[in-house]
Design a protein around this motif. Structure first.
Motif, PDB file in Angstrom:
ATOM      1  N   ASP A  55      30.549  35.580  30.160  1.00 27.81           N
ATOM      2  CA  ASP A  55      30.645  34.617  31.252  1.00 27.81           C
ATOM      3  C   ASP A  55      31.667  35.110  32.272  1.00 27.81           C
ATOM      4  O   ASP A  55      32.696  35.677  31.904  1.00 27.81           O
ATOM      5  CB  ASP A  55      31.057  33.254  30.724  1.00 27.81           C
ATOM      6  N   THR A  56      31.373  34.854  33.541  1.00 31.48           N
ATOM      7  CA  THR A  56      32.250  35.338  34.607  1.00 31.48           C
ATOM      8  C   THR A  56      32.897  34.187  35.363  1.00 31.48           C
ATOM      9  O   THR A  56      32.327  33.087  35.460  1.00 31.48           O
ATOM     10  CB  THR A  56      31.479  36.229  35.586  1.00 31.48           C
ATOM     11  N   TYR A  57      34.073  34.464  35.892  1.00 29.70           N
ATOM     12  CA  TYR A  57      34.879  33.460  36.571  1.00 29.70           C
ATOM     13  C   TYR A  57      35.529  34.120  37.779  1.00 29.70           C
ATOM     14  O   TYR A  57      35.906  35.290  37.716  1.00 29.70           O
ATOM     15  CB  TYR A  57      35.965  32.924  35.633  1.00 29.70           C
ATOM     16  N   TYR A  58      35.682  33.330  38.847  1.00 29.33           N
ATOM     17  CA  TYR A  58      36.237  33.885  40.083  1.00 29.33           C
ATOM     18  C   TYR A  58      37.214  32.926  40.725  1.00 29.33           C
ATOM     19  O   TYR A  58      37.063  31.707  40.638  1.00 29.33           O
ATOM     20  CB  TYR A  58      35.114  34.179  41.082  1.00 29.33           C
ATOM     21  N   ALA A  59      38.193  33.494  41.411  1.00 32.91           N
ATOM     22  CA  ALA A  59      39.029  32.701  42.287  1.00 32.91           C
ATOM     23  C   ALA A  59      38.189  32.254  43.477  1.00 32.91           C
ATOM     24  O   ALA A  59      37.276  32.978  43.914  1.00 32.91           O
ATOM     25  CB  ALA A  59      40.216  33.530  42.768  1.00 32.91           C
ATOM     26  N   ASP A  60      38.497  31.085  44.012  1.00 33.65           N
ATOM     27  CA  ASP A  60      37.729  30.577  45.143  1.00 33.65           C
ATOM     28  C   ASP A  60      37.770  31.537  46.331  1.00 33.65           C
ATOM     29  O   ASP A  60      36.802  31.666  47.077  1.00 33.65           O
ATOM     30  CB  ASP A  60      38.272  29.213  45.576  1.00 33.65           C
ATOM     31  N   SER A  61      38.888  32.229  46.476  1.00 34.46           N
ATOM     32  CA  SER A  61      39.064  33.103  47.639  1.00 34.46           C
ATOM     33  C   SER A  61      38.150  34.329  47.620  1.00 34.46           C
ATOM     34  O   SER A  61      37.961  34.961  48.654  1.00 34.46           O
ATOM     35  CB  SER A  61      40.521  33.565  47.724  1.00 34.46           C
TER      36      SER A  61
ATOM     37  N   LEU B  77      35.293  42.878  52.464  1.00 34.71           N
ATOM     38  CA  LEU B  77      36.747  42.857  52.289  1.00 34.71           C
ATOM     39  C   LEU B  77      37.457  42.389  53.545  1.00 34.71           C
ATOM     40  O   LEU B  77      37.025  42.676  54.673  1.00 34.71           O
ATOM     41  CB  LEU B  77      37.237  44.228  51.865  1.00 34.71           C
ATOM     42  N   LYS B  78      38.561  41.681  53.311  1.00 36.21           N
ATOM     43  CA  LYS B  78      39.370  41.127  54.389  1.00 36.21           C
ATOM     44  C   LYS B  78      40.784  41.688  54.293  1.00 36.21           C
ATOM     45  O   LYS B  78      41.227  42.055  53.191  1.00 36.21           O
ATOM     46  CB  LYS B  78      39.423  39.604  54.266  1.00 36.21           C
ATOM     47  N   PRO B  79      41.514  41.694  55.387  1.00 35.74           N
ATOM     48  CA  PRO B  79      42.908  42.170  55.317  1.00 35.74           C
ATOM     49  C   PRO B  79      43.734  41.414  54.272  1.00 35.74           C
ATOM     50  O   PRO B  79      44.620  42.011  53.633  1.00 35.74           O
ATOM     51  CB  PRO B  79      43.422  41.928  56.732  1.00 35.74           C
ATOM     52  N   GLU B  80      43.438  40.157  54.069  1.00 31.91           N
ATOM     53  CA  GLU B  80      44.191  39.376  53.079  1.00 31.91           C
ATOM     54  C   GLU B  80      43.865  39.749  51.640  1.00 31.91           C
ATOM     55  O   GLU B  80      44.504  39.258  50.705  1.00 31.91           O
ATOM     56  CB  GLU B  80      43.987  37.868  53.292  1.00 31.91           C
ATOM     57  N   ASP B  81      42.896  40.611  51.430  1.00 30.25           N
ATOM     58  CA  ASP B  81      42.618  41.142  50.091  1.00 30.25           C
ATOM     59  C   ASP B  81      43.549  42.306  49.748  1.00 30.25           C
ATOM     60  O   ASP B  81      43.526  42.796  48.613  1.00 30.25           O
ATOM     61  CB  ASP B  81      41.169  41.616  49.991  1.00 30.25           C
ATOM     62  N   THR B  82      44.336  42.748  50.700  1.00 30.02           N
ATOM     63  CA  THR B  82      45.256  43.851  50.468  1.00 30.02           C
ATOM     64  C   THR B  82      46.268  43.486  49.394  1.00 30.02           C
ATOM     65  O   THR B  82      46.942  42.460  49.479  1.00 30.02           O
ATOM     66  CB  THR B  82      45.991  44.221  51.765  1.00 30.02           C
ATOM     67  N   ALA B  83      46.345  44.311  48.364  1.00 30.63           N
ATOM     68  CA  ALA B  83      47.228  44.043  47.229  1.00 30.63           C
ATOM     69  C   ALA B  83      47.117  45.200  46.235  1.00 30.63           C
ATOM     70  O   ALA B  83      46.246  46.061  46.361  1.00 30.63           O
ATOM     71  CB  ALA B  83      46.841  42.746  46.535  1.00 30.63           C
ATOM     72  N   VAL B  84      47.999  45.183  45.252  1.00 29.78           N
ATOM     73  CA  VAL B  84      47.817  46.021  44.075  1.00 29.78           C
ATOM     74  C   VAL B  84      46.954  45.222  43.100  1.00 29.78           C
ATOM     75  O   VAL B  84      47.266  44.067  42.788  1.00 29.78           O
ATOM     76  CB  VAL B  84      49.155  46.402  43.426  1.00 29.78           C
ATOM     77  N   TYR B  85      45.894  45.842  42.642  1.00 29.82           N
ATOM     78  CA  TYR B  85      44.972  45.189  41.728  1.00 29.82           C
ATOM     79  C   TYR B  85      45.205  45.702  40.309  1.00 29.82           C
ATOM     80  O   TYR B  85      45.296  46.921  40.083  1.00 29.82           O
ATOM     81  CB  TYR B  85      43.528  45.460  42.156  1.00 29.82           C
TER      82      TYR B  85
ATOM     83  N   ALA C 104      50.179  40.881  46.057  1.00 31.74           N
ATOM     84  CA  ALA C 104      50.551  41.352  47.384  1.00 31.74           C
ATOM     85  C   ALA C 104      52.074  41.328  47.505  1.00 31.74           C
ATOM     86  O   ALA C 104      52.741  40.590  46.778  1.00 31.74           O
ATOM     87  CB  ALA C 104      49.910  40.474  48.453  1.00 31.74           C
ATOM     88  N   PRO C 105      52.643  42.109  48.421  1.00 26.09           N
ATOM     89  CA  PRO C 105      54.098  42.134  48.566  1.00 26.09           C
ATOM     90  C   PRO C 105      54.665  40.743  48.822  1.00 26.09           C
ATOM     91  O   PRO C 105      54.161  40.007  49.674  1.00 26.09           O
ATOM     92  CB  PRO C 105      54.301  43.049  49.784  1.00 26.09           C
ATOM     93  N   GLY C 106      55.675  40.401  48.052  1.00 22.17           N
ATOM     94  CA  GLY C 106      56.336  39.118  48.224  1.00 22.17           C
ATOM     95  C   GLY C 106      55.595  37.923  47.661  1.00 22.17           C
ATOM     96  O   GLY C 106      56.028  36.785  47.836  1.00 22.17           O
ATOM     97  N   LYS C 107      54.481  38.183  46.995  1.00 21.49           N
ATOM     98  CA  LYS C 107      53.684  37.086  46.437  1.00 21.49           C
ATOM     99  C   LYS C 107      53.581  37.223  44.925  1.00 21.49           C
ATOM    100  O   LYS C 107      53.798  38.294  44.361  1.00 21.49           O
ATOM    101  CB  LYS C 107      52.301  37.061  47.064  1.00 21.49           C
ATOM    102  N   GLU C 108      53.229  36.129  44.289  1.00 21.57           N
ATOM    103  CA  GLU C 108      53.037  36.155  42.850  1.00 21.57           C
ATOM    104  C   GLU C 108      51.694  36.794  42.502  1.00 21.57           C
ATOM    105  O   GLU C 108      50.769  36.805  43.301  1.00 21.57           O
ATOM    106  CB  GLU C 108      53.089  34.734  42.287  1.00 21.57           C
TER     107      GLU C 108
END
Length: 122
Positions: free
Chosen positions: A56-62, A85-93, A40-44
């Motif tokens: 095997d699959t793995y996920y972030a808690d969020s 989906l939530k607004p906080e999921d907004t990002a470049v994937y 996301a903008p300004g984030k790592e």
């Protein structure tokens, strides 16, 4: 040489769904860990989901319980199904690949796609 191409991003309302695809070439899924990351903008850049060579699959808690990573070996494609989906999921994937075992650190992934924008409106 590994080549990754993402597709499927877009604009969606909160609560909606999207499916991202990552077409891979130059690798064998059985030897590689595939990951989805987002920035996301300004984030790592952060880990979202991963699938190991053994499947095997793995996920972030969020995103756990909302996102699902999968792969189609015949099509050499990895998917990220995103629901609720939530607004906080907004990002470049980004789709990424690394040889060998699963890791969540983006710095150890050597191959990256160009990214696809996901925007979730409230």
């Amino acid at each position: 040489q590994v080549h990754l191409v993402e597709s499927g991003g877009g604009l969606v309302q909160a609560g909606g769904s999207l499916r991202l695809s990552c077409a891979a070439s130059g690798l064998s899924f059985s030897d590689y860990t595939m990951g989805w990351f987002r920035q996301a903008p300004g984030k790592e850049r952060e880990f979202v989901a991963g699938i190991s060579g053994s499947g095997d699959t793995y996920y972030a808690d969020s995103v756990k319980g909302r996102f699902t990573i999968s792969r189609d070996i015949a099509k050499n494609t990895v998917y990220l199904q995103m629901t609720s989906l939530k607004p906080e999921d907004t990002a470049v994937y980004y789709c990424a690949a690394k040889y060998g075992s699963m890791r969540r650190d983006p710095r150890v992934f050597r191959s990256w796609g160009q990214g696809t924008q996901v925007t979730v409106s409230s």
